[in-house]
Design a protein around this motif. Structure first.
Motif, PDB file in Angstrom:
ATOM      1  N   SER A   1      33.113  41.798  45.036  1.00  0.00           N
ATOM      2  CA  SER A   1      34.540  42.037  44.825  1.00  0.00           C
ATOM      3  C   SER A   1      35.120  41.064  43.805  1.00  0.00           C
ATOM      4  O   SER A   1      36.118  41.356  43.172  1.00  0.00           O
ATOM      5  N   PHE A   2      34.488  39.890  43.621  1.00  0.00           N
ATOM      6  CA  PHE A   2      35.001  38.911  42.664  1.00  0.00           C
ATOM      7  C   PHE A   2      34.264  38.950  41.329  1.00  0.00           C
ATOM      8  O   PHE A   2      34.542  38.165  40.443  1.00  0.00           O
ATOM      9  N   SER A   3      33.279  39.849  41.210  1.00  0.00           N
ATOM     10  CA  SER A   3      32.503  39.890  39.971  1.00  0.00           C
ATOM     11  C   SER A   3      33.289  40.548  38.846  1.00  0.00           C
ATOM     12  O   SER A   3      34.183  41.359  39.085  1.00  0.00           O
ATOM     13  N   ASP A   4      32.906  40.199  37.643  1.00  0.00           N
ATOM     14  CA  ASP A   4      33.432  40.879  36.460  1.00  0.00           C
ATOM     15  C   ASP A   4      32.933  42.323  36.483  1.00  0.00           C
ATOM     16  O   ASP A   4      31.724  42.546  36.588  1.00  0.00           O
ATOM     17  N   PRO A   5      33.841  43.317  36.398  1.00  0.00           N
ATOM     18  CA  PRO A   5      33.407  44.720  36.500  1.00  0.00           C
ATOM     19  C   PRO A   5      32.300  45.068  35.506  1.00  0.00           C
ATOM     20  O   PRO A   5      31.459  45.911  35.781  1.00  0.00           O
ATOM     21  N   LEU A   6      32.298  44.406  34.337  1.00  0.00           N
ATOM     22  CA  LEU A   6      31.290  44.728  33.330  1.00  0.00           C
ATOM     23  C   LEU A   6      29.921  44.156  33.683  1.00  0.00           C
ATOM     24  O   LEU A   6      28.908  44.575  33.152  1.00  0.00           O
ATOM     25  N   ARG A   7      29.912  43.164  34.551  1.00  0.00           N
ATOM     26  CA  ARG A   7      28.631  42.531  34.866  1.00  0.00           C
ATOM     27  C   ARG A   7      28.161  42.804  36.289  1.00  0.00           C
ATOM     28  O   ARG A   7      27.104  42.331  36.698  1.00  0.00           O
ATOM     29  N   VAL A   8      28.959  43.591  37.067  1.00  0.00           N
ATOM     30  CA  VAL A   8      28.637  43.743  38.487  1.00  0.00           C
ATOM     31  C   VAL A   8      27.284  44.430  38.694  1.00  0.00           C
ATOM     32  O   VAL A   8      26.602  44.219  39.695  1.00  0.00           O
ATOM     33  N   HIS A   9      26.849  45.205  37.694  1.00  0.00           N
ATOM     34  CA  HIS A   9      25.542  45.872  37.831  1.00  0.00           C
ATOM     35  C   HIS A   9      24.387  44.867  37.861  1.00  0.00           C
ATOM     36  O   HIS A   9      23.294  45.179  38.288  1.00  0.00           O
TER      37      HIS A   9
ATOM     38  N   ILE B   1      24.636  36.091  46.421  1.00  0.00           N
ATOM     39  CA  ILE B   1      25.879  35.751  47.107  1.00  0.00           C
ATOM     40  C   ILE B   1      26.889  35.099  46.168  1.00  0.00           C
ATOM     41  O   ILE B   1      27.974  34.734  46.596  1.00  0.00           O
ATOM     42  N   PHE B   2      26.529  34.956  44.885  1.00  0.00           N
ATOM     43  CA  PHE B   2      27.490  34.410  43.931  1.00  0.00           C
ATOM     44  C   PHE B   2      27.891  35.494  42.943  1.00  0.00           C
ATOM     45  O   PHE B   2      27.034  36.248  42.474  1.00  0.00           O
ATOM     46  N   PRO B   3      29.209  35.602  42.632  1.00  0.00           N
ATOM     47  CA  PRO B   3      29.658  36.655  41.720  1.00  0.00           C
ATOM     48  C   PRO B   3      29.083  36.486  40.326  1.00  0.00           C
ATOM     49  O   PRO B   3      28.772  35.363  39.901  1.00  0.00           O
ATOM     50  N   LYS B   4      28.902  37.597  39.624  1.00  0.00           N
ATOM     51  CA  LYS B   4      28.482  37.552  38.222  1.00  0.00           C
ATOM     52  C   LYS B   4      29.750  37.549  37.380  1.00  0.00           C
ATOM     53  O   LYS B   4      30.495  38.545  37.370  1.00  0.00           O
ATOM     54  N   GLY B   5      30.011  36.449  36.725  1.00  0.00           N
ATOM     55  CA  GLY B   5      31.304  36.311  36.056  1.00  0.00           C
ATOM     56  C   GLY B   5      32.347  36.156  37.149  1.00  0.00           C
ATOM     57  O   GLY B   5      32.027  36.149  38.337  1.00  0.00           O
ATOM     58  N   PHE B   6      33.587  36.029  36.792  1.00  0.00           N
ATOM     59  CA  PHE B   6      34.599  35.958  37.827  1.00  0.00           C
ATOM     60  C   PHE B   6      35.812  36.744  37.390  1.00  0.00           C
ATOM     61  O   PHE B   6      36.282  36.628  36.264  1.00  0.00           O
TER      62      PHE B   6
ATOM     63  N   LEU C   1      39.526  38.829  39.026  1.00  0.00           N
ATOM     64  CA  LEU C   1      40.364  39.228  40.156  1.00  0.00           C
ATOM     65  C   LEU C   1      40.831  40.669  40.006  1.00  0.00           C
ATOM     66  O   LEU C   1      41.666  41.144  40.766  1.00  0.00           O
ATOM     67  N   ILE C   2      40.225  41.344  39.008  1.00  0.00           N
ATOM     68  CA  ILE C   2      40.728  42.675  38.662  1.00  0.00           C
ATOM     69  C   ILE C   2      40.690  43.634  39.852  1.00  0.00           C
ATOM     70  O   ILE C   2      41.610  44.416  40.063  1.00  0.00           O
ATOM     71  N   ASN C   3      39.612  43.550  40.678  1.00  0.00           N
ATOM     72  CA  ASN C   3      39.525  44.457  41.821  1.00  0.00           C
ATOM     73  C   ASN C   3      40.707  44.277  42.763  1.00  0.00           C
ATOM     74  O   ASN C   3      41.276  45.240  43.270  1.00  0.00           O
ATOM     75  N   TYR C   4      41.052  43.006  43.007  1.00  0.00           N
ATOM     76  CA  TYR C   4      42.158  42.744  43.926  1.00  0.00           C
ATOM     77  C   TYR C   4      43.490  43.122  43.290  1.00  0.00           C
ATOM     78  O   TYR C   4      44.390  43.597  43.981  1.00  0.00           O
ATOM     79  N   GLU C   5      43.602  42.922  41.953  1.00  0.00           N
ATOM     80  CA  GLU C   5      44.828  43.362  41.278  1.00  0.00           C
ATOM     81  C   GLU C   5      45.008  44.862  41.455  1.00  0.00           C
ATOM     82  O   GLU C   5      46.097  45.339  41.772  1.00  0.00           O
ATOM     83  N   VAL C   6      43.927  45.599  41.255  1.00  0.00           N
ATOM     84  CA  VAL C   6      44.006  47.049  41.407  1.00  0.00           C
ATOM     85  C   VAL C   6      44.361  47.421  42.841  1.00  0.00           C
ATOM     86  O   VAL C   6      45.248  48.238  43.094  1.00  0.00           O
ATOM     87  N   LEU C   7      43.669  46.788  43.792  1.00  0.00           N
ATOM     88  CA  LEU C   7      43.896  47.150  45.200  1.00  0.00           C
ATOM     89  C   LEU C   7      45.327  46.815  45.622  1.00  0.00           C
ATOM     90  O   LEU C   7      45.983  47.617  46.283  1.00  0.00           O
TER      91      LEU C   7
END
Lengths: 292, 300
Positions: A33-41, A48-53, A55-61
């Motif tokens: 949920s905290f990963s960069d959308p472009l790098r989440v793949h 257990i550590f986000p790829k990039g960081f 908050l876009i997911n939470y902004e959207v939600l």
């Protein structure tokens, strides 16, 4: 201090692995949920550590009216439901635990019968329908107003209040209702806190009755929205946040990350209260002595 | 004379009755009326006008319906799998935790393993869908590491029942171990002292003291579980079910939900859940009597 033998090493190892089996899937969702959308793949299932960081997911939600509304709905149902639960349960528990009156045994027998026989889904549904409670929060709040099992637990807490205090109040001329509100409730705070947590967790986690009783999405609690996104995989209402995002950002959003974010949001209140829950809940469960 | 005293008492305690009234009204409306409503199993439901009594019609349809028999079979299989493979886990877990002295590690383990108990099945299903994802779910990452191909567990008829058993274990094993840990705490320390003087290792102490002393708790919990045998885990199945696996994990409760709430066949669905309820009561009563015969102790 125990010597570190092979057996103890193995035991510690097993328990550590068991705890990881619970933590890793949850931390993985958090990372997602905290990963960069472009790098989440790039994120694998055991990371257990986000790829990039980001908050876009939470902004959207949090810019989604359905999600925000459902959070408030859940908070309202939980607060109002728990308050009613506690008041009704405590009043009945006081009468049944600390007083003697004609017909008391009959009332307790009645409660045990109610606890054992479950009428099942359809008669419940038809009753709620006949009462005109469909699409009303009351269907959720009133339906489980008193849990018999919890009532019995609270009776046990009330029995621990010393007789002498109640006797003194009685001599001073206090009636039952006054004794209940001015003495019994303040003196039973730990018991009420335990029960409040029981009830609050029930209300916060309730989705099934909300699914069948509430057809208006504006009234849905968070768990129902969560179910819609995560279990039914219906994202139509989730992506209504274009106005706060650029076109590229919307295109880059990852549905899985949004689902992960929703799961995490629904866990927040629990995690905030978890230390308190552990303190009271485990004790309460043991006093009851039965699993729920 | 006696009647007069009774009336006097009732009049004197009117505050108590008034305080009890909301609870009694609540139970009468939300518990007694649905109980009476179960008579619908012997009726045909009418939207307007009175329902018509039809005797055992719905039960006859029920038992001649292959769909119902499949659902009954699934319920029994899933419940049995849970009893065989899940039930022992909390017991083993409590024995292992008991070997760890009080301290930060024990506290950490207990706080973590209790956690899933407080999550709704919606959240747990979300966690498990992600964990079992064929693309990059944790389990498939491990499988790929050992050169095994990815598997889509959630839509696999061969695996979904195991998903139910294992996710149930994931959720409840920690929490259920509390009751056994409490029972272990109640064992007299004198027994262990004596064993230590005789030179028993901790493994021997577990085998000859802890496990035998734990047995009566195990039996009680087992009997209580048998009473809920027909439940098989509605919340769990309701969330994990999908079209690919519905034939192997559709249980009585999800069936009642589907034909009752979704298809509106109220009477037929009530008959199905009444059947389930009767089996449940029979199971509780019979295990109670067996337990009383065998160990002299019943459930109540």
């Amino acid at each position: 201090m125990k010597k570190l033998t092979w057996t103890t090493a193995i035991i510690y190892g097993i328990l550590f692995l068991v705890s990881l089996s619970i933590l890793i899937p949850i931390l993985n969702l958090l990372a997602m949920s905290f990963s960069d959308p472009l790098r989440v793949h790039e994120l694998k299932g055991l990371d257990i550590f986000p790829k990039g960081f980001s908050l876009i997911n939470y902004e959207v939600l949090f810019s989604n009216p359905l999600i925000v509304r459902s959070i408030f709905n859940s908070l309202f149902i939980t607060a109002a439901g728990t308050a009613l639960n506690l008041f009704l349960t405590a009043m009945a528990a006081y009468v049944l635990a600390r007083t003697n009156f004609v017909g008391k045994r009959l009332v307790i027998l009645f409660l045990i019968v109610i606890m054992v026989f479950e009428p099942g889904l359809i008669p419940e549904y038809l009753l709620v329908k006949d009462l005109g409670l469909l699409d009303s929060y009351l269907s959720l709040i009133l339906y489980k107003a008193i849990n018999v099992f919890y009532l019995f637990i609270l009776m046990r807490f009330f029995e621990d209040v010393p007789d002498s205090i109640l006797e003194a109040a009685r001599i001073d001329g206090a009636g039952h209702f006054k004794i209940f509100t001015k003495i019994m409730l303040p003196l039973s705070k730990p018991g009420l806190a335990t029960l409040g947590l029981f009830y609050a967790i029930y209300h916060w986690n309730e989705y099934f009755r909300a699914t069948i009783y509430l057809t208006d999405p504006n009234k849905w609690p968070l768990q129902v929205v969560l179910r819609q996104f995560v279990v039914e995989r219906d994202n139509t209402s989730l992506l209504g946040a274009q106005n706060v995002l650029s076109y590229e950002q919307v295109a880059a959003l990852d549905f899985g990350s949004l689902q992960a974010g929703t799961i995490i949001i629904s866990m927040v209140p629990l995690l905030v209260f978890y230390p308190i829950i552990l303190k009271y809940y485990a004790k309460g469960a043991l006093e009851g002595g039965v699993k729920d | 004379m006696k009647e007069k005293r009774l009336w006097f008492q009732i009049k004197r305690d009117w505050v108590l009755y008034a305080m009890l009234l909301p609870a009694l009204v609540y139970f009468s409306i939300f518990h007694v009326i649905p109980l009476i409503g179960m008579k619908l199993a012997f009726q045909d439901y009418r939207i307007i006008g009175d329902n018509v009594w039809v005797g055992l019609k719905h039960f006859n349809v029920l038992f001649s319906s292959p769909a119902f028999l499949d659902v009954l079979k699934n319920t029994i299989i899933i419940s049995s799998m849970k009893i065989i493979f899940f039930f022992p886990v909390p017991i083993i877990l409590s024995l292992i935790i008991n070997e760890v002295r009080n301290g930060p590690f024990r506290k950490y383990v207990q706080s973590v393993i209790y956690l899933p108990h407080f999550l709704s099945w919606v959240v747990i299903t979300g966690v498990w869908i992600s964990l079992l994802s064929p693309v990059d779910g944790g389990i498939n990452v491990i499988r790929n590491f050992f050169q095994l191909p990815s598997l889509d567990y959630m839509t696999s008829k061969d695996h979904i029942r195991w998903v139910l058993v294992i996710s149930e274990t994931w959720r409840s094993a920690g929490w259920d171990s509390i009751i056994y840990l409490a029972a272990i705490m109640k064992i007299s320390p004198g027994l262990y002292e004596a064993a230590k003087i005789d030179g028993a290792t901790s493994l021997q102490q577990m085998r000859y003291i802890t496990i035998p002393e734990l047995l009566s708790t195990v039996v009680t919990v087992f009997i209580l579980n048998l009473g809920f045998f027909m439940n098989a885990g509605f919340d769990q199945v309701f969330n994990m079910i999908n079209d690919s696996v519905i034939s192997v994990i559709d249980i009585l409760d999800t069936y009642v939900y589907r034909i009752g709430i979704l298809n509106g066949q109220y009477a037929y669905a009530t008959a199905a859940s009444l059947f389930k309820g009767v089996i449940g009561v029979i199971l509780i009563l019979s295990t109670h009597f067996i337990s009383k015969k065998v160990s002299g102790k019943g459930v109540w």
